[in-house]
Design an enzyme around this catalytic site. Sequence first.
Site, mmCIF file in Angstrom:
data_model
loop_
_atom_site.group_PDB
_atom_site.id
_atom_site.type_symbol
_atom_site.label_atom_id
_atom_site.label_comp_id
_atom_site.label_asym_id
_atom_site.label_seq_id
_atom_site.Cartn_x
_atom_site.Cartn_y
_atom_site.Cartn_z
ATOM 1 N N GLU A 46 11.106 4.884 31.162
ATOM 2 C CA GLU A 46 10.428 5.846 32.044
ATOM 3 C C GLU A 46 9.803 7.009 31.288
ATOM 4 O O GLU A 46 9.075 7.807 31.862
ATOM 5 C CB GLU A 46 11.433 6.431 33.050
ATOM 6 C CG GLU A 46 11.858 5.494 34.160
ATOM 7 C CD GLU A 46 13.091 4.662 33.800
ATOM 8 O OE1 GLU A 46 13.334 4.451 32.596
ATOM 9 O OE2 GLU A 46 13.793 4.216 34.723
ATOM 10 N N THR A 75 12.053 -1.753 34.111
ATOM 11 C CA THR A 75 13.376 -1.379 33.654
ATOM 12 C C THR A 75 14.369 -1.997 34.627
ATOM 13 O O THR A 75 14.189 -1.920 35.836
ATOM 14 C CB THR A 75 13.519 0.153 33.535
ATOM 15 O OG1 THR A 75 14.873 0.461 33.284
ATOM 16 C CG2 THR A 75 13.053 0.885 34.763
ATOM 17 N N LYS A 135 24.947 -0.974 27.959
ATOM 18 C CA LYS A 135 23.864 -1.320 27.028
ATOM 19 C C LYS A 135 24.448 -2.000 25.799
ATOM 20 O O LYS A 135 25.142 -1.380 25.017
ATOM 21 C CB LYS A 135 23.067 -0.082 26.640
ATOM 22 C CG LYS A 135 21.665 -0.425 26.199
ATOM 23 C CD LYS A 135 20.767 0.780 26.147
ATOM 24 C CE LYS A 135 19.311 0.340 26.062
ATOM 25 N NZ LYS A 135 18.404 1.460 25.860
ATOM 26 N N TRP A 173 20.204 -4.274 28.560
ATOM 27 C CA TRP A 173 21.038 -3.862 29.677
ATOM 28 C C TRP A 173 21.843 -4.998 30.284
ATOM 29 O O TRP A 173 21.340 -6.103 30.460
ATOM 30 C CB TRP A 173 20.183 -3.273 30.798
ATOM 31 C CG TRP A 173 19.570 -1.957 30.473
ATOM 32 C CD1 TRP A 173 18.232 -1.669 30.439
ATOM 33 C CD2 TRP A 173 20.250 -0.734 30.157
ATOM 34 N NE1 TRP A 173 18.050 -0.345 30.115
ATOM 35 C CE2 TRP A 173 19.257 0.247 29.933
ATOM 36 C CE3 TRP A 173 21.591 -0.387 30.034
ATOM 37 C CZ2 TRP A 173 19.579 1.564 29.597
ATOM 38 C CZ3 TRP A 173 21.903 0.920 29.697
ATOM 39 C CH2 TRP A 173 20.909 1.871 29.481
HETATM 40 P P1 AMP Z 1 15.725 1.923 28.320
HETATM 41 O O1 AMP Z 1 14.987 2.375 29.503
HETATM 42 O O2 AMP Z 1 16.138 0.507 28.365
HETATM 43 O O3 AMP Z 1 14.988 2.289 27.068
HETATM 44 O O4 AMP Z 1 17.114 2.728 28.268
HETATM 45 C C1 AMP Z 1 17.179 4.129 28.302
HETATM 46 C C2 AMP Z 1 18.605 4.579 28.211
HETATM 47 O O5 AMP Z 1 19.200 4.153 26.966
HETATM 48 C C3 AMP Z 1 18.800 6.073 28.227
HETATM 49 O O6 AMP Z 1 18.743 6.618 29.523
HETATM 50 C C4 AMP Z 1 20.190 6.196 27.596
HETATM 51 O O7 AMP Z 1 21.220 5.911 28.537
HETATM 52 C C5 AMP Z 1 20.174 5.095 26.552
HETATM 53 N N1 AMP Z 1 19.755 5.648 25.239
HETATM 54 C C6 AMP Z 1 18.548 5.581 24.675
HETATM 55 N N2 AMP Z 1 18.548 6.173 23.464
HETATM 56 C C7 AMP Z 1 19.799 6.636 23.251
HETATM 57 C C8 AMP Z 1 20.444 7.354 22.186
HETATM 58 N N3 AMP Z 1 19.810 7.684 21.072
HETATM 59 N N4 AMP Z 1 21.742 7.695 22.359
HETATM 60 C C9 AMP Z 1 22.430 7.352 23.472
HETATM 61 N N5 AMP Z 1 21.885 6.661 24.504
HETATM 62 C C10 AMP Z 1 20.579 6.309 24.404
#
Ligand code: AMP
Length: 532
Positions: free
Chosen positions: A322, A179, A430, A435
């Site tokens: 995670e 990540t 995002k 990211w």
């Molecule tokens: P990743 O590790 O790249 O999958 O990113 C995870 C992060 O994406 C989370 O901690 C949130 O900040 C954001 N995220 C994931 N799903 C959602 C959702 N349904 N609504 C808002 N933010 C989300």
Amino acid sequence: MLGGMQSHEMRVTDILDHAAREATTREIVTYWADGCLQRSNWGEVGSMARQLASKLTQIGWNKADRVGTLAMNHLHHLVTYYGAAGAGGVVHTVNPRLSAEHIIYIVNHAEDRVFFFDAMFRPIIDALKEHMPCVEHFVCFDSDCGGDYMSFAEFIADGDAEFDWVTGSERDPCGLCYTSGTTGNPKGVLYEHRSNVIHAMSLCMPDVFDINARSVMLPIVPIFHANGWGAPYGCAMAGCGMVLSASNDPKVLWKLIREEGVTHSAGVPTVWLGLFGEMDASGGDYGDLRYVVIGGSAAPRAMIERLTQAGIEVGHAWGMTETSPIGTIGARPANWDAMSYEERIDLIQKQGRIPYGVQLRVVDEDGVVQPRDGKSSGHLQIKGVWIVQRYFKAEEDSLTDDGWFDTGDIAVIHPDGVMQITDRDKDIIKSGGEWISSIDLENTVVGCPGVAEAAAIGVPHPKWDERPMLFVVCKADATLTADDITSYLTDKIAKWWMPDEIRFVPELPHTATGKILKRALREQLRVEREGA
Ligand code: AMP
């Protein structure tokens, strides 16, 4: 005293064995990047994965050695998920959208020994391979990618399709995903056989992905993301059909959904917007599609409404690399039938309920657990069998003193158990499901002559969910324009990291400890755009 049941370690290879035995001819369809359609099935995935595991053993595979991949969704990538694990190893999926610097860091940190890549990513491999001395074999997933690269089919050709899996503990690692959102180097999350098996069982529950033997799943989310959202394992466990597309072209996806009888799909909001554009242009109905998981970023209301009105159930999911990644999903509650249309849409727009296997809580700045009253917002923390404890090769756990993982998200939990993300504490943007590190962006801008300080924040965007906006404070004697900043950044950052707006300000708001107060900037902008 032990119970009286048989002792059996839970390994992901059991999932594939089950699919190969009980859903042998259930189709796995691949749309390859060159436009060819290939039809395979779980039986063949089983044999090919054994060939790969056998081949890895022939080249002296040690337990927990890593196989890296730089690839889209297709049969060979799916086979690698299982073949690496079946050799006692780990599949390490690398995100091709990362910067060259991050890819080099990740591959070396993971110490990938074999590296599979798609022909479309050959330029990346050609340019970077000399910086990846740990890799002994670079192999192309496609049949022909030119150069001296061996193809995947050639690589596994002398592997044994009857090979006995390397066995071991259910706590052995089998997957690795980095990540790379926040500061510093990317961090690896090392998934285990047990965590992936239990996560897959959860996916099969009606209140999670709702997949079963009659389902056909098209994961639009690339399987290099966060454990492929668990789809490679969940689909095998359910014995459902899969449609894998190495292309993200909405035309291709829309055709596959309609022609291959896709019932379930999963992806970030941006891809659904792309699909809507294609549907509007070419028309037609949704075929057999009936359940869509939207996650990775907040699902916009209009998107939820459009799908709901077409009779498609939307599972709005929240999770992280995670968290394997399922944390919450918008399953229908007990009182669903009594709810009005508006109430249902309101509910789906929140991030959903907590499935068996994870627990969530919200704490304030002092770590005090907040009530589930839908008002008390704070830091969202999570624990459970499939939640990270310690990053790969880290020396310490990444948990609070009482064993919770802090997600970096700000949320409330409602009295009915529905979680709602209200803000983000971590400093990242995002965009389209990928990211952008605001810190990296700011550090680069500060190198521009005349810039004293800079802050990057994500602002809501109808297509990309968020886009970067930059606030810049100039040095006393400097005058700069947005074009000066843009030309300075052009060869230093990825094109899609370029801020959509650059605003010059006399000063930036700071916390007591001198950190830039991003939340104040976001709030200021919200008031400007929406009113108080
Ligand atoms: P990743 O590790 O790249 O999958 O990113 C995870 C992060 O994406 C989370 O901690 C949130 O900040 C954001 N995220 C994931 N799903 C959602 C959702 N349904 N609504 C808002 N933010 C989300």
